[in-house]
Design an enzyme around this catalytic site. Structure first.
Site, PDB file in Angstrom:
ATOM      1  N   LEU A   5     -32.354  50.761  75.986  1.00  0.00           N
ATOM      2  CA  LEU A   5     -31.086  50.141  76.355  1.00  0.00           C
ATOM      3  C   LEU A   5     -30.507  49.520  75.097  1.00  0.00           C
ATOM      4  CD1 LEU A   5     -30.339  47.998  79.504  1.00  0.00           C
ATOM      5  CD2 LEU A   5     -29.367  47.414  77.289  1.00  0.00           C
ATOM      6  N   ILE A   6     -29.293  49.919  74.754  1.00  0.00           N
ATOM      7  CA  ILE A   6     -28.646  49.466  73.518  1.00  0.00           C
ATOM      8  C   ILE A   6     -27.336  48.783  73.871  1.00  0.00           C
ATOM      9  CG2 ILE A   6     -27.801  50.158  71.239  1.00  0.00           C
ATOM     10  CD1 ILE A   6     -29.361  52.825  71.680  1.00  0.00           C
ATOM     11  N   GLY A   8     -23.585  47.099  72.809  1.00  0.00           N
ATOM     12  CA  GLY A   8     -22.535  47.278  71.808  1.00  0.00           C
ATOM     13  C   GLY A   8     -22.448  48.680  71.258  1.00  0.00           C
ATOM     14  N   SER A  10     -19.960  51.032  71.759  1.00  0.00           N
ATOM     15  CA  SER A  10     -18.652  51.693  71.757  1.00  0.00           C
ATOM     16  C   SER A  10     -18.244  52.174  70.367  1.00  0.00           C
ATOM     17  CB  SER A  10     -17.577  50.758  72.323  1.00  0.00           C
ATOM     18  OG  SER A  10     -17.440  49.607  71.507  1.00  0.00           O
ATOM     19  N   SER A  11     -18.872  51.624  69.331  1.00  0.00           N
ATOM     20  CA  SER A  11     -18.506  52.012  67.962  1.00  0.00           C
ATOM     21  C   SER A  11     -19.633  51.622  67.011  1.00  0.00           C
ATOM     22  CB  SER A  11     -17.203  51.315  67.535  1.00  0.00           C
ATOM     23  OG  SER A  11     -17.392  49.906  67.497  1.00  0.00           O
ATOM     24  N   GLY A  12     -19.467  52.020  65.749  1.00  0.00           N
ATOM     25  CA  GLY A  12     -20.330  51.543  64.671  1.00  0.00           C
ATOM     26  C   GLY A  12     -21.807  51.818  64.838  1.00  0.00           C
ATOM     27  N   GLY A  14     -24.069  50.618  66.880  1.00  0.00           N
ATOM     28  CA  GLY A  14     -24.572  50.822  68.236  1.00  0.00           C
ATOM     29  C   GLY A  14     -24.359  52.238  68.721  1.00  0.00           C
ATOM     30  N   SER A 127     -28.134  41.013  60.235  1.00  0.00           N
ATOM     31  CA  SER A 127     -27.207  41.381  59.168  1.00  0.00           C
ATOM     32  C   SER A 127     -27.834  41.072  57.823  1.00  0.00           C
ATOM     33  CB  SER A 127     -25.903  40.578  59.308  1.00  0.00           C
ATOM     34  OG  SER A 127     -25.108  40.718  58.149  1.00  0.00           O
ATOM     35  N   TYR A 140     -20.897  33.262  60.854  1.00  0.00           N
ATOM     36  CA  TYR A 140     -21.579  34.515  61.177  1.00  0.00           C
ATOM     37  C   TYR A 140     -23.041  34.464  60.727  1.00  0.00           C
ATOM     38  CZ  TYR A 140     -22.342  39.582  61.415  1.00  0.00           C
ATOM     39  OH  TYR A 140     -22.821  40.833  61.715  1.00  0.00           O
TER      40      TYR A 140
END
Length: 249
Positions: A5-6, A8, A10-12, A14, A127, A140
Site C-alpha cells: 500500500l503506497i 501519494g 498520483s505523481s512523482g 509515489g 527527504s 519541511y
C-alpha cells in the site's frame, strides 16, 4: 503474492514506486487524495483508492478496503519552501499534519496486522534535507526529521515481532511538481519577506545550479531495495545527490 500500500501515488515518487512494484509482480494499492486511475496501469493487481492521511475515517476505510498488507510505503507529503519568518503557522500545521502526523497515523493503523503476522515492512519516505544544511526548508525539514527519529525508535519496538521500519531519503528531483506545490502555485518571492530576498535568491540559484539530481526511478528502486534489505540498514538515501550528502556526513 505480496501486497504493498503506497500513499501519494498520483505523481512523482509515489506513482513511480507503484509502477515499479506492479512491474515486479506485486499487488499494489495506490492511494491518492483525489483518485486518478488514468495515471497508473490498468491491472487486476493494481487498485486506486481514495485516501486523506489527515483523516482518521479515511485511514480506517482504506485499510478495510485493502485487506492484508505486507508493506506500507508512506510517501504522501506536503512540500514547503520559504524562510521561516514568512511562513504562517497555519501552513506549518498543514505540513506537519500530512508529513508527520499522517505518517504516524497510517503506521499505527497497519501495525496490528504486521505484528500479529510476524512480518512486514513500513517504509517512510523522508527527504535528503535531513542529510545536510539546507536553507528555505526549516518547516519541511522539521517535519521530515521528526519522521527520521520516529522511524529509528519504531524499528527497535518492532524488531522482536519480525517487523521492520526504514526510511528512504530522496534527493531533489526537477521533474516533480515539488516547487509549485511548495509555494501553493505562487512565486517564492511572494512568500519571502523583503529583508530575506537576496538570501533566498542565492539559495534557490545554488539549488537549481547543482550538477546532480534524483530521478523518480531512483526513489522507486531504493524503496524496493529497502523493502527487501535483510542487513538491518535503517536509512536509504535515494538518488546521486542524496547519496553524496549521506557520504559527506
Amino acid at each position: 503474492m505480496k501486497t504493498v500500500l503506497i500513499t501519494g501515488t498520483s505523481s512523482g515518487y509515489g506513482r513511480e514506486t507503484a509502477r515499479h512494484f506492479h512491474s515486479q509482480g506485486w499487488n499494489v494499492i495506490a492511494t491518492m487524495r483525489t483518485p486518478r486511475p488514468d495515471v497508473l496501469p490498468e491491472s487486476d493487481r493494481l487498485r486506486v483508492v481514495e485516501l486523506d492521511v489527515t483523516s482518521p475515517e479515511s485511514i480506517t476505510a482504506v485499510f478495510e478496503a485493502a485487506g492484508p498488507v505486507d508493506v506500507l510505503v508512506n510517501n504522501a507529503g506536503v512540500p514547503s519552501i520559504s524562510v521561516f519568518e514568512g511562513t504562517p503557522m497555519a501552513r506549518v500545521r498543514e505540513v506537519f499534519e500530512t508529513n508527520t502526523f499522517g505518517v504516524m497515523a497510517m503506521t499505527q493503523a497497519v501495525l496490528p496486522q504486521l505484528r500479529e503476522r510476524g512480518s512486514g515492512v513500513v517504509v517512510n519516505v523522508t527527504s535528503s534535507v535531513v542529510l545536510g544544511h539546507m536553507p528555505l526548508s526549516a518547516v519541511y525539514k522539521a517535519s521530515k526529521m521528526a519522521i527520521e527519529g520516529f522511524t529509528a525508535s519504531l524499528a527497535l519496538e518492532l524488531a522482536p515481532f519480525g517487523v521492520q521500519a526504514k526510511t528512504v531519503q530522496p534527493g531533489a528531483c526537477l521533474t516533480t511538481n515539488f516547487a509549485a506545490r511548495a509555494t501553493n502555485g505562487g512565486s517564492l518571492d511572494a512568500l519571502v519577506p523583503a529583508p530575506y530576498a537576496a538570501f533566498a535568491k542565492e539559495a534557490m540559484d545554488d539549488f537549481t545550479g547543482q550538477d546532480v539530481f534524483t530521478k523518480e526511478s531512483d526513489v522507486a528502486e531504493t524503496v524496493w531495495r529497502a523493502v527487501h534489505d535483510t542487513t538491518g540498514q535503517l536509512r536509504f538515501p535515494a538518488g546521486p545527490d542524496a547519496v553524496r550528502l549521506a557520504q559527506a556526513k
